[in-house]
Design an enzyme around this catalytic site. Structure first.
Site, PDB file in Angstrom:
ATOM      1  CG  HIS A  83      -0.570   0.274   2.498  1.00 44.90           C
ATOM      2  ND1 HIS A  83      -0.260  -0.717   3.409  1.00 44.90           N
ATOM      3  CD2 HIS A  83      -0.349   1.436   3.136  1.00 44.90           C
ATOM      4  CE1 HIS A  83       0.110  -0.154   4.538  1.00 44.90           C
ATOM      5  NE2 HIS A  83       0.065   1.149   4.417  1.00 44.90           N
ATOM      6  CG  ASP A 219       0.305  -4.060   2.789  1.00 48.63           C
ATOM      7  OD1 ASP A 219       0.865  -3.587   1.784  1.00 48.63           O
ATOM      8  OD2 ASP A 219      -0.466  -3.409   3.511  1.00 48.63           O
ATOM      9  CB  SER A 640       2.674   1.608   6.475  1.00 52.32           C
ATOM     10  OG  SER A 640       1.457   1.177   6.966  1.00 52.32           O
TER      11      SER A 640
END
Ligand code: ARG
Ligand code: ASP
Length: 708
Positions: A83, A219, A640
């Site tokens: 992402h 991810d 992240s």
């Protein structure tokens, strides 16, 4: 003298012990080092941060300003989240060449794809510059005078900083402005896309599973830093070569077990752990509900279009995910605050605080000040939320008018900038229109402008929205405005300054947008900022007061997009009474969630085959393929792509999310229930090796067995 006291104080505070917190990597010696070792770490503070020789920090990067990444080979290979690379993966995609859907794997360095505008940042040094920044700041000054003196000092500090000519410096406030640190950094701008799994792996579970456990998402994505021949930052060039890092992370093949030590190293964006109860109450009861409602409406409309049309799906995938992400987070945050009685707990703490400071004239009025200021802020904070969400965040046509408004302001003030400002607008518009669908935006506008017009506090309602029929307004704007497609937009900007501005001011979208922008920039925002400045001034003293009043507690500085270390353990949790969530998920769970054809839960045939054959290579464990795991690391947005590191400094996972019950951690971290979610490093290797067959990438990594 005052500053020295605060400094001692910060050091003293770092000595007591507990979990949670996002710590400054250059200040780990002492309390944090001991705490980490008590949790099982074999590393010293110097292994993590050392200015003079290679340490973990040399493998950590701020990825494109918003995420984190880490270097995992001596050829500058970057691991970050899917992402986080999403925008890049999308920009290289088209209906014929859909890397979002099919994944992308460069089979040689020559096939790696450049990404104009992308950059990564290394932190080379951190200096405490509090003394210089506070020089000449006195108690008799007003908040504004103090800030202006501080700003001037920062300019001087930055100018005097010792650095190489290719490096940059940045100064940031910590502990609500009680401490200032200077960062020396290096930005690399030739960043190429190396690999990405298909969305069915990289975003498996999509928005339904987002912020949730049990989770089964791969991810991750891979990029590479290129540098000039001297290993220095350089603009994109065919002649650039893979960057050679001072340190890169070896990857552990031994996996994780509950209670294992974990360290997450990255760039958390923002937390607010020291707000008074009134502030949390305002966020949870007024601001979050307003924003949630607006986004809910956006999502409903866009989702229908995306499901019906593949082109719209590609165009809106990234925007949709961005809007959905915080929409869902705020809902979880509200529930968590409620369930944990966070407001009542803060109020109890405040009673205790007030008792202790009742004879201290510097501190005894702070809570009252907060009460008064947050009351004053209430209307304008809501107005600001409505404006930001409607005029800036969710309706693209209105966002375009904000850019045009700023354009008009700039060129009117400085006519000689007309050509260059117009060029900038045209350049930016290309990307925007590529992913724009006027029908979708029209429906969003119609719904949201009505919410705006009916819900914004009356004093902030724009003239142009008084007594209007929203459907008529929508029809006029979307049939007559030149902002709904790229060609008309370009023609609108043709001519000299006077012509352009006069055309602009007859465009119905711009006429409304200008009115809204005037409201915001002349009324809403100045008032909001003025009150906010006072709040920050109180918050700064309150922070200091809390630390002095409760010396037994440990205080970490709120996240501010600077490099931090957080540590904890692999650990499950009890989401509710009678239920325990184990900390590791497996590929089996992917197959359990599998819904053929569904855009969130579809599974690729190749992955199914590997699963059926149990062909996990050296990456599986007892015939099972681990996918995600949980930890007690205190993380937030920006973390992240952060590496999860084991007791010896090896990569064991890749941080990407938090659990639903714990999303309130930005306001109220609770070690019982707040968990971060990581991709198991072995799943990443399995996908690269077994699924994508990309041996060259595996071969450049260093795989290790620390437990054997
Ligand atoms: N919630 C995570 C974070 O805040 C992941 C977001 C991306 N994933 C998604 N399904 N939208 O960034
Ligand atoms: N998913 C977040 C990010 O993109 C991390 C988090 O909020 O936990 O940074």
């Amino acid at each position: 003298m005052k500053y020295i006291k605060i400094l001692f104080f910060l050091i003293a505070i770092q000595i007591s012990a507990q979990q949670g917190g996002m710590w400054i990597p250059s200040l780990l010696e002492g309390m944090n080092e001991t705490e980490m070792q008590n949790l099982g770490s074999k590393m010293t503070a110097k292994d993590i941060w050392d200015v003079n020789s290679a340490s973990l920090k040399d493998a950590i990067i701020h990825f494109n300003g918003g995420c984190t990444g880490e270097i995992i080979s001596e050829r500058g290979l970057i691991l970050t989240n899917h992402h986080c690379g999403y925008g890049a993966i999308q920009s290289h995609s088209s209906v014929e060449h859909d890397y979002l859907k099919d994944g992308f794997w460069a089979m040689s360095e020559a096939e790696e794809l450049p990404n104009p505008g992308m950059y990564v940042t290394f932190i080379k040094r951190i200096d405490d510059v509090s003394k210089e920044v506070f020089k000449g700041v006195t108690e008799s000054m007003t908040a504004k005078e103090k800030q202006s003196k501080i700003d001037k000092n920062i300019v001087i500090v930055k100018k005097n900083a010792v650095k190489e000519n290719w490096q940059e410096v940045k100064v940031r406030a910590f502990y609500k402005g009680n401490q200032y640190l200077l960062f020396v950094l290096e930005n690399y701008t030739d960043i190429r896309m190396v690999g990405a799994p298909p969305t069915s792996i990289g975003k498996f579970g999509s928005d339904t599973d987002n912020w949730m456990w049990p989770r089964h998402t791969g991810d991750f994505s891979l990029f590479r830093i290129y540098a000039d021949k001297d290993n220095r930052p350089a603009k994109y060039s065919k002649d650039n070569v893979p960057f050679k890092p001072k340190h890169f992370l070896p990857i552990s093949l031994d996996g994780v077990a509950e209670e294992d030590f974990t360290l997450v190293f990255g760039f958390p964006g923002r937390t607010d752990e020291y707000l008074p109860a009134v502030a949390i109450e305002q966020t949870v009861k007024k601001i979050n509900p307003a924003k949630i409602n607006i986004r809910e409406n956006y999502l409903k409309i866009v989702d229908e279009y995306m499901r019906a049309d593949d082109k719209i799906k590609i165009q809106y995938a990234s925007k949709y995910a961005g809007i959905a992400n915080y929409w869902k987070k705020w809902i979880g945050e509200n529930q968590g605050i409620e369930k944990s009685n966070a407001i009542a707990n803060k109020q109890r703490l405040e009673v205790k605080f007030q008792n202790k400071v009742k004879n201290n004239s510097e501190y005894d009025h702070l809570l009252q000040d907060f009460d008064r200021l947050y009351k004053e802020l209430d209307d304008v904070a809501r107005a600001r939320a409505y404006w930001t969400e409607v005029a800036y965040r969710n309706v693209e046509l209105l966002r375009a008018t904000v850019r045009l408004y700023q354009f008009e302001q700039k060129v009117t003030a400085n006519p000689s900038s007309f050509e260059s400002e117009r060029d900038k607008l045209i350049k930016a518009s290309k990307g925007n229109y590529k992913n724009y669908n006027a029908k979708v935006d029209r429906d969003v506008f119609e719904k949201l402008i009505e919410i705006y017009g009916t819900k914004i506090p009356a004093t902030y309602l724009s003239d142009k929205l008084k007594n209007v029929n929203y459907t008529d307004l929508t029809n006029t704007i979307y049939t007559k405005s030149k902002l709904t497609n790229a060609e008309d937009f370009k023609s609108l900007l043709e001519g000299n300054q006077q012509e352009v501005l006069s055309k602009l001011n007859t465009d119905p979208a711009y006429v409304l947008g200008k009115n809204l922008s005037n409201d915001f920039f002349n009324k809403i925002n100045p008032k909001f900022q003025a009150i906010n400045l006072q709040i920050q001034d109180v918050q700064k003293v309150y922070m200091k007061a809390l630390m002095e009043t409760f010396p037994e507690e440990r205080f970490f500085p709120d996240a501010n997009s600077t490099l931090r270390v957080t540590y904890g353990k692999v650990k499950g949790y009890y989401p509710k009474d009678g239920v325990y969530y184990k900390p590791v998920s497996h590929l089996k769970g992917v197959m359990e969630k599998y819904k053929p054809g569904d855009y969130e839960f579809d599974v690729d045939q190749k992955l199914i085959d590997l699963y059926n054959a149990k062909d996990f290579g050296v990456y599986g464990e007892n015939g099972k393929m681990p996918v995600n795991f949980l930890g007690t690391n205190h993380t937030t947005g920006g973390n992240s792509g952060s590496p999860a590191i084991d007791a010896h400094g090896n990569l064991i996972g890749l941080n990407f999310d938090r659990v639903w019950e714990g999303t309130m951690s930005d306001l109220n971290y609770d070690p019982e229930i707040c968990r971060n979610i990581m991709v198991d490093a072995r799943y990443i290797l399995f996908i690269i090796d077994k699924y994508a067959g990309n041996k060259r990438l595996i071969n450049e990594m260093k795989l290790v067995h620390p437990k054997k």
